[in-house]
Scaffold this motif. Structure first.
Motif, PDB file in Angstrom:
ATOM      1  N   ARG A 120      54.718  26.179  40.659  1.00  0.00           N
ATOM      2  CA  ARG A 120      53.658  26.479  40.532  1.00  0.00           C
ATOM      3  C   ARG A 120      54.627  24.720  40.373  1.00  0.00           C
ATOM      4  O   ARG A 120      54.471  24.197  39.369  1.00  0.00           O
ATOM      5  N   PHE A 121      53.934  23.417  42.060  1.00  0.00           N
ATOM      6  CA  PHE A 121      54.651  22.355  41.336  1.00  0.00           C
ATOM      7  C   PHE A 121      53.965  21.432  41.488  1.00  0.00           C
ATOM      8  O   PHE A 121      52.983  21.476  42.648  1.00  0.00           O
ATOM      9  N   ARG A 122      53.783  19.741  41.709  1.00  0.00           N
ATOM     10  CA  ARG A 122      53.136  19.336  42.150  1.00  0.00           C
ATOM     11  C   ARG A 122      53.858  18.581  43.524  1.00  0.00           C
ATOM     12  O   ARG A 122      52.675  18.093  44.744  1.00  0.00           O
ATOM     13  N   GLN A 123      55.168  18.473  43.394  1.00  0.00           N
ATOM     14  CA  GLN A 123      55.379  17.827  44.989  1.00  0.00           C
ATOM     15  C   GLN A 123      55.670  19.677  45.545  1.00  0.00           C
ATOM     16  O   GLN A 123      56.978  20.279  44.852  1.00  0.00           O
ATOM     17  N   PHE A 124      55.777  20.059  46.822  1.00  0.00           N
ATOM     18  CA  PHE A 124      56.356  21.783  46.802  1.00  0.00           C
ATOM     19  C   PHE A 124      55.910  21.221  48.471  1.00  0.00           C
ATOM     20  O   PHE A 124      55.775  20.672  49.369  1.00  0.00           O
ATOM     21  N   HIS A 125      56.561  22.668  49.308  1.00  0.00           N
ATOM     22  CA  HIS A 125      56.679  23.215  50.591  1.00  0.00           C
ATOM     23  C   HIS A 125      56.160  23.620  50.745  1.00  0.00           C
ATOM     24  O   HIS A 125      55.857  24.570  50.704  1.00  0.00           O
ATOM     25  N   GLN A 126      55.637  22.482  51.960  1.00  0.00           N
ATOM     26  CA  GLN A 126      55.252  24.002  53.113  1.00  0.00           C
ATOM     27  C   GLN A 126      55.422  24.377  54.577  1.00  0.00           C
ATOM     28  O   GLN A 126      55.645  23.703  55.252  1.00  0.00           O
ATOM     29  N   ILE A 127      55.886  25.162  55.413  1.00  0.00           N
ATOM     30  CA  ILE A 127      56.076  25.762  56.778  1.00  0.00           C
ATOM     31  C   ILE A 127      54.567  26.187  57.109  1.00  0.00           C
ATOM     32  O   ILE A 127      54.188  26.957  57.220  1.00  0.00           O
ATOM     33  N   ASP A 128      53.951  25.829  58.214  1.00  0.00           N
ATOM     34  CA  ASP A 128      52.412  25.449  58.682  1.00  0.00           C
ATOM     35  C   ASP A 128      52.772  26.445  60.209  1.00  0.00           C
ATOM     36  O   ASP A 128      52.899  25.544  61.166  1.00  0.00           O
ATOM     37  N   ALA A 129      51.842  27.337  60.701  1.00  0.00           N
ATOM     38  CA  ALA A 129      51.538  27.292  62.018  1.00  0.00           C
ATOM     39  C   ALA A 129      50.413  27.360  62.275  1.00  0.00           C
ATOM     40  O   ALA A 129      49.846  28.265  61.086  1.00  0.00           O
ATOM     41  N   GLU A 130      49.709  26.859  63.880  1.00  0.00           N
ATOM     42  CA  GLU A 130      48.587  26.785  64.168  1.00  0.00           C
ATOM     43  C   GLU A 130      48.266  27.057  65.425  1.00  0.00           C
ATOM     44  O   GLU A 130      49.014  26.699  66.119  1.00  0.00           O
ATOM     45  N   ALA A 266      40.666  35.947  56.941  1.00  0.00           N
ATOM     46  CA  ALA A 266      41.563  35.365  55.932  1.00  0.00           C
ATOM     47  C   ALA A 266      42.532  36.261  55.435  1.00  0.00           C
ATOM     48  O   ALA A 266      42.185  37.436  55.242  1.00  0.00           O
ATOM     49  N   PHE A 267      43.406  36.040  55.009  1.00  0.00           N
ATOM     50  CA  PHE A 267      44.954  36.599  55.113  1.00  0.00           C
ATOM     51  C   PHE A 267      45.374  36.564  53.957  1.00  0.00           C
ATOM     52  O   PHE A 267      45.906  34.641  53.856  1.00  0.00           O
ATOM     53  N   GLU A 268      46.374  36.749  53.161  1.00  0.00           N
ATOM     54  CA  GLU A 268      47.681  36.511  52.370  1.00  0.00           C
ATOM     55  C   GLU A 268      48.411  37.219  52.298  1.00  0.00           C
ATOM     56  O   GLU A 268      48.329  39.136  52.105  1.00  0.00           O
ATOM     57  N   VAL A 269      49.767  36.576  51.991  1.00  0.00           N
ATOM     58  CA  VAL A 269      51.373  37.353  52.013  1.00  0.00           C
ATOM     59  C   VAL A 269      51.136  37.591  50.509  1.00  0.00           C
ATOM     60  O   VAL A 269      51.788  36.163  50.129  1.00  0.00           O
ATOM     61  N   GLN A 270      51.252  38.643  49.431  1.00  0.00           N
ATOM     62  CA  GLN A 270      51.292  38.575  48.115  1.00  0.00           C
ATOM     63  C   GLN A 270      52.609  39.214  47.721  1.00  0.00           C
ATOM     64  O   GLN A 270      53.013  40.857  48.458  1.00  0.00           O
ATOM     65  N   THR A 271      53.198  39.077  46.557  1.00  0.00           N
ATOM     66  CA  THR A 271      54.710  39.863  46.233  1.00  0.00           C
ATOM     67  C   THR A 271      54.195  40.390  44.720  1.00  0.00           C
ATOM     68  O   THR A 271      53.334  39.250  43.206  1.00  0.00           O
ATOM     69  N   GLU A 272      54.777  41.150  43.582  1.00  0.00           N
ATOM     70  CA  GLU A 272      54.043  41.299  42.629  1.00  0.00           C
ATOM     71  C   GLU A 272      55.590  40.762  41.694  1.00  0.00           C
ATOM     72  O   GLU A 272      55.828  40.423  40.665  1.00  0.00           O
ATOM     73  N   ARG A 273      56.846  39.941  42.502  1.00  0.00           N
ATOM     74  CA  ARG A 273      58.232  39.701  41.969  1.00  0.00           C
ATOM     75  C   ARG A 273      57.818  37.811  41.243  1.00  0.00           C
ATOM     76  O   ARG A 273      58.919  37.564  40.623  1.00  0.00           O
ATOM     77  N   LEU A 274      56.739  37.219  41.253  1.00  0.00           N
ATOM     78  CA  LEU A 274      56.666  36.032  41.313  1.00  0.00           C
ATOM     79  C   LEU A 274      55.739  35.646  40.539  1.00  0.00           C
ATOM     80  O   LEU A 274      55.633  34.828  39.644  1.00  0.00           O
ATOM     81  N   ALA A 276      52.343  34.633  38.292  1.00  0.00           N
ATOM     82  CA  ALA A 276      51.180  34.691  38.288  1.00  0.00           C
ATOM     83  C   ALA A 276      50.721  33.831  39.930  1.00  0.00           C
ATOM     84  O   ALA A 276      49.893  33.901  40.962  1.00  0.00           O
ATOM     85  N   GLN A 277      51.918  32.919  40.164  1.00  0.00           N
ATOM     86  CA  GLN A 277      51.588  32.645  41.518  1.00  0.00           C
ATOM     87  C   GLN A 277      52.313  33.746  42.109  1.00  0.00           C
ATOM     88  O   GLN A 277      53.626  33.552  43.375  1.00  0.00           O
ATOM     89  N   ASN A 278      51.445  34.369  42.871  1.00  0.00           N
ATOM     90  CA  ASN A 278      52.117  35.665  43.031  1.00  0.00           C
ATOM     91  C   ASN A 278      51.907  35.503  45.092  1.00  0.00           C
ATOM     92  O   ASN A 278      52.335  36.495  45.983  1.00  0.00           O
ATOM     93  N   ALA A 279      51.590  34.646  45.424  1.00  0.00           N
ATOM     94  CA  ALA A 279      50.935  34.726  47.838  1.00  0.00           C
ATOM     95  C   ALA A 279      51.507  33.357  47.751  1.00  0.00           C
ATOM     96  O   ALA A 279      52.500  32.289  46.779  1.00  0.00           O
ATOM     97  N   VAL A 280      52.806  34.498  48.573  1.00  0.00           N
ATOM     98  CA  VAL A 280      54.232  33.739  49.369  1.00  0.00           C
ATOM     99  C   VAL A 280      53.656  32.750  50.412  1.00  0.00           C
ATOM    100  O   VAL A 280      53.589  31.532  50.918  1.00  0.00           O
ATOM    101  N   ALA A 281      52.252  33.050  51.345  1.00  0.00           N
ATOM    102  CA  ALA A 281      51.439  32.399  52.422  1.00  0.00           C
ATOM    103  C   ALA A 281      49.675  33.179  52.960  1.00  0.00           C
ATOM    104  O   ALA A 281      50.074  34.652  52.171  1.00  0.00           O
TER     105      ALA A 281
END
Ligand code: HAM
Length: 429
Positions: A120-130, A266-274, A276-281
């Protein structure tokens, strides 16, 4: 004064950058075959764009925005996400007139004043598709298939797709009422923020990180019990399409996502490897937003990937690769250096990464540098080689040497480099 980067803002060093480039290249390739076009947007927008779309009661708007004011006192905010900006650009540039269905993607920095921690960062990056202009569920499925295809292409596994339907304006009211009634019975256990949210925007209680509130929502009514027939048909349709595509998912009725604009999927892709911040997308449908922001009545759906989180998963699968030159030319003496400079330039124009020394250092120093850079081949040329017309080519891995005719050195080296090319040292395409 010591200058260091601002807390939560991070340098991405040359040794870390390779997976970023790989991710962007793979994403662009996949987005292309799904018909998505890139759009580049401003990093800053009017504050109201975000507060009206993401919602006043959300953590993002109420606590996390980087806002400043122009000379007229109007609020301007560094984008905390891309969707609101894409919708603004879609309306402002009348992109709906160009094609009934518009598929767009954005890559870039987002800014949220959250407490920094792993992932979790204050500036982070997204790849966003709509996707604009289709009510689904086929476009919902298409978008999710594309997202999972990207993860698969990067060799990632152990990811879980969580899926929910949040209903539409017709049925959301019923759920709100049921949820408000439930939260009233538990009001004593709620934190002060959630006691307020329970009245103003009860769905947002699901986002609260206070343990007692999290505990309470585990017993809250399920949104899936309140959705109307049309929303149910949509949700069932999506699940069937994902099933046909062989995509596994978990229906998660607690997944409400932290933004107000969502309707239905609504959807989320989650991982157990990260941790508390488990949402990758994460993503979802937002059928009312284009209209709400002054555009035509166009449905839409999208997702955003958290790039930093995805990169840490990629680094578990494959260490970042450091690119290396295909050839190092070690020249000794003024004449050899002059000739070498023309060869190096010619080979670079042919697309090969070739290095030579700037400073006129000893052969030993140049060999050391070539080794450090990981050059596969080193061409050595000094006065002796110039007079014999033969340079000495050393294969650094095999530890072998051979003569190279200097008269046709460029053609000879081109041929040799073409044969040797490995990832990172290959020819420019
Ligand atoms: P979001 O869930 O707020 O959704 O963010 C998407 C992803 O961005 C998260 O799953 C996470 O991986 C990453 N992310 C969020 N905040 C941070 C942070 N502070 N540091 C690192 N990574 C972070 C949206 O932004 C929506 N606009 C997604 C969307 C697109 N919905 C429809 N279209």
């Amino acid at each position: 004064m010591d200058f260091t980067a601002i807390t939560g803002f991070k340098d991405i060093l040359p040794s870390e950058v390779e997976p970023w480039q790989r991710l962007e290249a793979v994403a662009r390739d996949i987005f292309r075959v799904f018909g998505f076009l890139e759009i580049k947007l401003p990093a800053m927008e009017r504050t109201e764009l975000f507060s009206r779309s993401i919602g006043q009661e959300t953590d993002i708007v109420s606590k996390e925005m980087y806002t400043l004011h122009d000379s007229k006192g109007r609020g301007m905010t560094l984008r905390p996400e891309a969707t609101a900006s894409v919708v603004r650009a879609y309306i402002q540039n009348r992109l709906y007139q160009e094609s009934p269905v518009q598929k767009l993607f954005v890559m870039g920095s987002m800014f949220r004043h959250e407490r920094p921690q792993k992932g979790r960062f204050r500036q982070f990056h997204q790849i966003d598709a709509e996707i604009f202009g289709d009510p689904g569920p086929r476009s919902d499925a298409d978008l999710i298939v594309m997202l999972l295809f990207l993860f698969e292409s990067l060799g990632l596994s152990g990811l879980t797709l969580h899926l929910n339907s949040l209903g539409c304006p017709a049925c959301r009211g019923g759920f709100r009422e049921a949820l408000t009634a439930f939260l009233e019975t538990r009001s004593e256990g709620l934190c002060s923020d959630c006691a307020r949210r329970a009245r103003t925007n009860p769905l947002r209680v699901f986002d609260c990180k206070v343990p007692t509130c999290q505990e309470i929502v585990t017993e809250a009514p399920s949104v899936l019990d309140s959705i109307c027939d049309a929303c149910r048909v949509h949700f069932e349709g999506l699940k069937a399409l994902l099933g046909d595509a062989g995509i596994g998912f978990e229906v998660n009725p607690r997944l409400v996502r932290g933004l107000d604009y969502y309707t239905r999927t609504a959807f989320e892709v989650q991982t157990e490897r990260l941790g508390a911040q488990n949402a990758v997308a994460g993503g979802g449908r937002y059928d009312g937003l284009v209209r709400q922001l002054g555009g035509p009545d166009q449905p839409a759906i999208g997702f955003a990937i958290g790039v930093e989180r995805l990169i840490s998963l990629m680094n578990e699968v494959q260490e970042p690769q450091t690119p290396s030159p295909a050839l190092y030319v070690a020249a000794l003496g003024e004449e050899a250096r002059k000739r070498a400079f023309t060869w190096v330039t010619a080979l670079r124009k042919s697309g090969y990464w070739v290095e030579m020394d700037y400073a006129g250092r000893s052969l030993k120093a140049q060999m050391k540098r070539a080794d450090r850079l990981g050059a596969r081949l080193v061409l050595m040329v000094g006065e002796n080689e110039l007079s014999s017309g033969k340079g000495l080519l050393r294969d650094m891995a095999e530890k072998t040497q051979e003569d190279v005719p200097l008269e046709e050195v460029i053609a000879h080296m081109e041929q040799r480099l073409e044969k040797e090319a490995s990832p990172g040292e290959g020819k420019r395409s």
